[in-house]
Write an enzyme that holds these catalytic residues in place. Structure first.
Site, PDB file in Angstrom:
ATOM      1  CG  ASP A  16       3.197   6.197 -19.789  1.00 58.91           C
ATOM      2  OD1 ASP A  16       2.838   6.500 -20.949  1.00 58.91           O
ATOM      3  OD2 ASP A  16       2.448   6.292 -18.798  1.00 58.91           O
ATOM      4  CG  HIS A  33       4.851   7.005 -30.339  1.00 60.93           C
ATOM      5  ND1 HIS A  33       4.690   6.656 -29.019  1.00 60.93           N
ATOM      6  CD2 HIS A  33       3.625   7.444 -30.752  1.00 60.93           C
ATOM      7  CE1 HIS A  33       3.426   6.874 -28.646  1.00 60.93           C
ATOM      8  NE2 HIS A  33       2.765   7.360 -29.684  1.00 60.93           N
ATOM      9  CG  LEU A 128      19.005  -9.040 -22.878  1.00 57.27           C
ATOM     10  CD1 LEU A 128      18.962  -8.946 -21.345  1.00 57.27           C
ATOM     11  CD2 LEU A 128      19.124  -7.620 -23.465  1.00 57.27           C
TER      12      LEU A 128
HETATM   13  C1  IPE Z   1       0.968   1.640 -20.859  1.00 54.74           C
HETATM   14  O1  IPE Z   1       0.940   2.997 -21.141  1.00 54.74           O
HETATM   15  C2  IPE Z   1       1.153   0.850 -22.112  1.00 54.74           C
HETATM   16  C3  IPE Z   1       2.447   1.006 -22.778  1.00 54.74           C
HETATM   17  C4  IPE Z   1       3.478   1.685 -22.315  1.00 54.74           C
HETATM   18  C5  IPE Z   1       2.589   0.295 -24.030  1.00 54.74           C
HETATM   19  P1  IPE Z   1      -0.432   3.797 -21.378  1.00 54.74           P
HETATM   20  O2  IPE Z   1      -0.051   5.201 -21.593  1.00 54.74           O
HETATM   21  O3  IPE Z   1      -1.216   3.120 -22.432  1.00 54.74           O
HETATM   22  O4  IPE Z   1      -1.154   3.579 -19.982  1.00 54.74           O
HETATM   23  P2  IPE Z   1      -2.337   4.384 -19.269  1.00 54.74           P
HETATM   24  O5  IPE Z   1      -3.504   4.389 -20.207  1.00 54.74           O
HETATM   25  O6  IPE Z   1      -1.837   5.770 -18.984  1.00 54.74           O
HETATM   26  O7  IPE Z   1      -2.598   3.617 -18.005  1.00 54.74           O
HETATM   27  C1  IPE Z   2       4.012   5.280 -24.238  1.00 50.08           C
HETATM   28  O1  IPE Z   2       3.862   6.652 -24.388  1.00 50.08           O
HETATM   29  C2  IPE Z   2       4.025   4.550 -25.567  1.00 50.08           C
HETATM   30  C3  IPE Z   2       2.799   3.758 -25.850  1.00 50.08           C
HETATM   31  C4  IPE Z   2       1.803   3.555 -25.028  1.00 50.08           C
HETATM   32  C5  IPE Z   2       2.727   3.160 -27.162  1.00 50.08           C
HETATM   33  P1  IPE Z   2       2.421   7.315 -24.493  1.00 50.08           P
HETATM   34  O2  IPE Z   2       2.037   7.360 -25.927  1.00 50.08           O
HETATM   35  O3  IPE Z   2       1.468   6.630 -23.592  1.00 50.08           O
HETATM   36  O4  IPE Z   2       2.739   8.780 -23.975  1.00 50.08           O
HETATM   37  P2  IPE Z   2       1.818   9.663 -23.034  1.00 50.08           P
HETATM   38  O5  IPE Z   2       1.516   8.854 -21.813  1.00 50.08           O
HETATM   39  O6  IPE Z   2       0.584   9.989 -23.811  1.00 50.08           O
HETATM   40  O7  IPE Z   2       2.659  10.860 -22.737  1.00 50.08           O
HETATM   41 MG    MG Z   3       0.923   6.901 -21.671  1.00 54.38          MG
END
Ligand code: IPE
Ligand code: IPE
Ligand code: MG
Length: 231
Positions: A16, A33, A128
């Site tokens: 995240d 990303h 793995l």
């Molecule tokens: C969780 O992250 C999903 C992934 C890392 C793929 P999100 O950024 O979507 O989660 P919330 O919405 O903050 O809980």
């Molecule tokens: C996690 O990073 C990746 C996915 C959920 C695909 P985010 O895109 O949720 O990044 P933040 O949380 O907005 O910083």
């Molecule tokens: Mg996120």
């Protein structure tokens, strides 16, 4: 402190903070990303070499992530296709088996084919299992597992039945890491985390390193796990 080290077999990661990493730099979220995808490669190599890790499961796209703007969702789909195309060599060089969990039927036929061919090409690799959770939700996985058991004619369902009907190649996660400072599960591996150790780090996923991972693994190895008993 326990006298013997905990054995880390099944690691799960909620990657995240990609968007925030990019926004802090005045960049488009997609740049976060892209950088995040590179980190997966480093972590996969570390896990393949680690003596006890058998599986690592990365949360790449949740059943809730469809709520994001179409441009971002489309970008993530293209990035995934590109990632799998590029990483096949990494999987083969490191003896890593690739597996997807989640409902990939929602993806384009091209992306579904890429996922399936990568799974098939790496099927016999044994150091793995690298699992990507794609259009994955823990509740959806459990519901799907129970429906499959009903279809198979089960009248009464045991915990072992549910465990074996899940998509993951394991039924218990040993350690779950979430980056970016958020301290929630976001519908990840709900059945598999009943006795998981959690580690939350402020580090945004694109800044995550194998050095930090190694420190987290050492921290895990020295925790006291009781599983409801006495230590
Ligand atoms: C969780 O992250 C999903 C992934 C890392 C793929 P999100 O950024 O979507 O989660 P919330 O919405 O903050 O809980
Ligand atoms: C996690 O990073 C990746 C996915 C959920 C695909 P985010 O895109 O949720 O990044 P933040 O949380 O907005 O910083
Ligand atoms: Mg996120």
């Amino acid at each position: 402190m326990p006298t013997t080290k905990n054995r880390l077999k099944n690691l799960a990661i909620i990657m995240d903070g990609n968007g925030r990493w990019a926004q802090q730099r005045g960049l488009n979220r997609t740049k976060g990303h892209e950088k995040g995808a590179e980190i997966i490669r480093d972590v996969t190599r570390y896990c393949a070499k680690h003596p006890t890790i058998e599986t690592v499961t990365f949360y790449a796209f949740s059943t809730e992530n469809w709520k994001r703007p179409k441009l971002e969702v489309d970008f993530l789909m293209r990035l995934l296709d590109r990632y799998l195309q590029n990483e096949l060599a990494t999987y083969q060089e490191n003896n890593v088996r690739f597996m997807a969990i989640g409902d990939i039927a929602a993806f384009s036929p091209k992306l579904q084919a890429r996922i399936q061919t990568t799974e098939e090409a790496t099927r016999n690799n044994t150091d793995l299992i690298h699992v990507l959770a794609l259009n994955y939700g823990g509740r959806a996985e459990i519901t799907h597992a129970v429906n499959n058991l009903i279809k198979a004619g089960k009248k009464e369902i045991s915990e072992a039945d549910i465990s074996s009907a899940l998509q993951t190649p394991y039924s218990d996660v040993d350690l779950l890491i979430r980056t970016s400072g958020e301290e929630r599960v976001s519908n990840y591996l709900l059945w598999q985390i009943s006795y998981t150790e959690f580690y939350f780090t402020q580090t945004l996923w694109p800044d995550f390193t194998v050095e930090e991972l190694d420190n987290i693994v050492t921290d895990f190895e020295h925790r006291t796990r009781r599983f409801g008993g006495l230590s």
